[in-house]
Write a protein that holds these residues in place. Sequence first.
Motif, short mmCIF file in Angstrom:
data_model
loop_
_atom_site.label_atom_id
_atom_site.label_comp_id
_atom_site.label_asym_id
_atom_site.label_seq_id
_atom_site.Cartn_x
_atom_site.Cartn_y
_atom_site.Cartn_z
N ARG A 98 0.71 -0.95 0.16
CA ARG A 98 -0.28 0.17 -0.17
C ARG A 98 1.15 0.76 0.18
O ARG A 98 1.82 1.43 0.52
CB ARG A 98 -1.01 0.32 1.23
N THR A 99 0.32 2.66 -0.91
CA THR A 99 1.32 3.21 -1.48
C THR A 99 0.79 4.26 0.49
O THR A 99 0.58 4.24 1.00
CB THR A 99 1.03 4.35 -2.11
N SER A 100 1.53 5.42 0.55
CA SER A 100 1.98 6.04 1.81
C SER A 100 0.32 7.29 1.94
O SER A 100 0.64 7.28 2.76
CB SER A 100 3.36 6.69 1.83
N ASP A 101 0.35 6.70 0.62
CA ASP A 101 -1.60 7.69 0.71
C ASP A 101 -2.34 7.50 1.14
O ASP A 101 -4.07 7.77 1.04
CB ASP A 101 -1.90 8.79 -1.04
N VAL A 102 -2.50 5.80 1.53
CA VAL A 102 -3.91 5.34 1.46
C VAL A 102 -2.76 4.22 3.43
O VAL A 102 -3.93 4.29 4.09
CB VAL A 102 -3.49 3.62 0.54
N GLU A 103 -2.02 4.53 3.60
CA GLU A 103 -1.97 3.29 5.07
C GLU A 103 -0.15 4.56 5.71
O GLU A 103 0.41 4.32 4.40
CB GLU A 103 -1.84 1.95 4.67
N SER A 104 -0.25 4.15 6.93
CA SER A 104 0.75 4.79 7.35
C SER A 104 1.03 3.22 8.11
O SER A 104 0.92 3.07 8.78
CB SER A 104 0.83 5.51 8.36
N SER A 105 2.72 3.91 7.36
CA SER A 105 3.98 2.78 7.86
C SER A 105 4.33 2.64 9.36
O SER A 105 4.97 1.36 9.66
CB SER A 105 4.88 2.37 6.67
N LEU A 112 -15.01 20.47 11.12
CA LEU A 112 -13.70 19.90 9.84
C LEU A 112 -13.93 20.10 8.24
O LEU A 112 -15.62 19.77 8.08
CB LEU A 112 -13.09 18.37 10.30
N ILE A 113 -13.73 20.53 7.73
CA ILE A 113 -13.24 20.95 6.41
C ILE A 113 -12.26 20.10 5.86
O ILE A 113 -11.04 20.07 6.20
CB ILE A 113 -13.29 21.66 5.95
N VAL A 114 -12.58 18.36 5.67
CA VAL A 114 -11.48 17.41 5.39
C VAL A 114 -11.84 17.35 3.28
O VAL A 114 -13.02 17.10 3.06
CB VAL A 114 -10.99 16.08 6.07
N GLN A 115 -10.01 17.50 3.28
CA GLN A 115 -9.65 17.32 1.80
C GLN A 115 -8.54 15.75 1.43
O GLN A 115 -7.68 16.06 2.34
CB GLN A 115 -9.58 18.18 0.51
N ALA A 116 -8.99 14.84 1.31
CA ALA A 116 -8.71 13.94 0.77
C ALA A 116 -8.63 12.99 -0.28
O ALA A 116 -10.03 12.85 -0.83
CB ALA A 116 -8.68 12.69 2.55
N LYS A 117 -8.12 12.11 -1.20
CA LYS A 117 -8.33 11.51 -2.13
C LYS A 117 -8.88 10.68 -2.01
O LYS A 117 -9.45 9.77 -0.74
CB LYS A 117 -6.62 11.26 -2.46
N ALA A 119 -16.66 17.75 7.01
CA ALA A 119 -17.02 17.90 5.21
C ALA A 119 -16.25 17.16 5.21
O ALA A 119 -15.07 17.70 5.82
CB ALA A 119 -17.68 18.82 5.00
N PHE A 120 -16.34 16.25 4.71
CA PHE A 120 -15.27 15.24 4.19
C PHE A 120 -15.73 15.42 2.52
O PHE A 120 -17.01 15.04 1.72
CB PHE A 120 -15.82 14.16 4.55
N SER A 121 -14.45 16.00 1.02
CA SER A 121 -14.48 15.30 -0.38
C SER A 121 -12.94 15.05 -0.57
O SER A 121 -12.58 15.79 0.63
CB SER A 121 -15.50 16.88 -0.47
N ALA A 122 -12.74 14.46 -2.05
CA ALA A 122 -12.14 14.72 -2.84
C ALA A 122 -11.49 16.19 -3.37
O ALA A 122 -10.46 16.43 -3.17
CB ALA A 122 -11.66 13.62 -3.24
N CYS A 175 -4.90 17.02 -0.55
CA CYS A 175 -4.82 16.62 -1.65
C CYS A 175 -3.71 18.11 -2.09
O CYS A 175 -4.68 18.79 -3.50
CB CYS A 175 -5.73 16.36 -2.05
N ALA A 176 -2.30 18.66 -1.55
CA ALA A 176 -2.08 19.34 -1.88
C ALA A 176 -1.21 19.95 -3.62
O ALA A 176 -1.62 20.17 -3.83
CB ALA A 176 -1.00 20.10 -1.03
N GLU A 177 -1.08 18.00 -3.41
CA GLU A 177 0.08 18.18 -5.04
C GLU A 177 -1.04 18.08 -6.04
O GLU A 177 -1.34 18.17 -7.23
CB GLU A 177 1.02 17.68 -5.25
N THR A 178 -2.25 16.70 -6.20
CA THR A 178 -2.89 15.00 -6.52
C THR A 178 -3.95 15.17 -5.96
O THR A 178 -3.81 14.88 -4.99
CB THR A 178 -2.19 14.78 -7.18
N VAL A 179 -5.19 14.58 -6.65
CA VAL A 179 -6.05 14.00 -6.10
C VAL A 179 -6.70 12.79 -6.60
O VAL A 179 -7.04 11.95 -5.94
CB VAL A 179 -7.15 14.87 -6.50
N SER A 180 -5.56 12.54 -7.19
CA SER A 180 -4.83 11.00 -7.54
C SER A 180 -4.06 9.60 -6.69
O SER A 180 -3.14 10.57 -6.46
CB SER A 180 -4.29 10.77 -8.85
#
Length: 272
Positions: free
Chosen positions: A7-14, A56-61, A199-202, A225-230
């Motif tokens: 899993r990549t770092s944007d999905v799971e913390s190692s 909270l206003i949460v922006q995450a992929k 509030a939650f959204s990408a 999502c500072a750099e990309t939403v993908s």
Amino acid sequence: MPNIRRRTSDVESSSSTFADLLLPDHLARGLSSAGFHQPSPVQLAAIPLGRFGVDLIVQAKSGTGKTVTFGVIVADRVLCSSGHPQAMILSPTREIAQQSASVLHRLGAELQPSGLKCGTFVGGLAYTNDVRRLESACHVVVGTPGRVRCLLEDEKLRPDSIRILVLDEADSLLSDTGSFEDDILAIHGMLPARKQVLAFSATYTEKQMGRLGELMRQPQHVNLCAETVSLLGIQQYYLEMPPLPNSHEQAKAREQHLISILRSVPFHQACP
């Protein structure tokens, strides 16, 4: 040997676990039994703030665990000793509402004395069933704006004990092209003045950010999502097609060519 994908770092913390969030035992057990063992960055960032009670206003992929994030916050605040609704989650579609309800059921399975009771209230299904469901214990209301507003206006849903309002996929709920905004504003006004709004959204537009600010008290922003939403682990491809052919035969050949390409490449989503 099975093909195991890391899993990549944007999905799971190692380097972190849910134990680092100091969650109650029943929530820790619910997360573990639901298959969640390591938090994602959005969960690490937003859950402690949400448990503290701030707006909270949460922006995450998409795909990084936003549903579990607000699910943990909601399940942590519910008192199962009371059968009245204490939280409300609004979703733009029936499918998203049902998905959120499923996650809440699993996360709250260990709540005492009898587990978290979560009701789904969406358009297109029998209204009388919704009324009967509200007559029994229901701790969390999950639904689409139109049906929830109707239940509130008909006084079938008691708003006085609701202390948390979650806007899931908030960009769709507040879209200029949608029909949800009037319902959202009406529902917000019918709920108690002192409530936590999440509030939650990408993605968000500047206008949507402003509108959310009007519905909240000094909201905290969590933006991952500072750099990309993908997602980092997603591979994306595109195929540039020539202009549309003039004859039916050429159009048919072009269609068959596209079909052969789609059949040869494994994919989960596609769009024109």
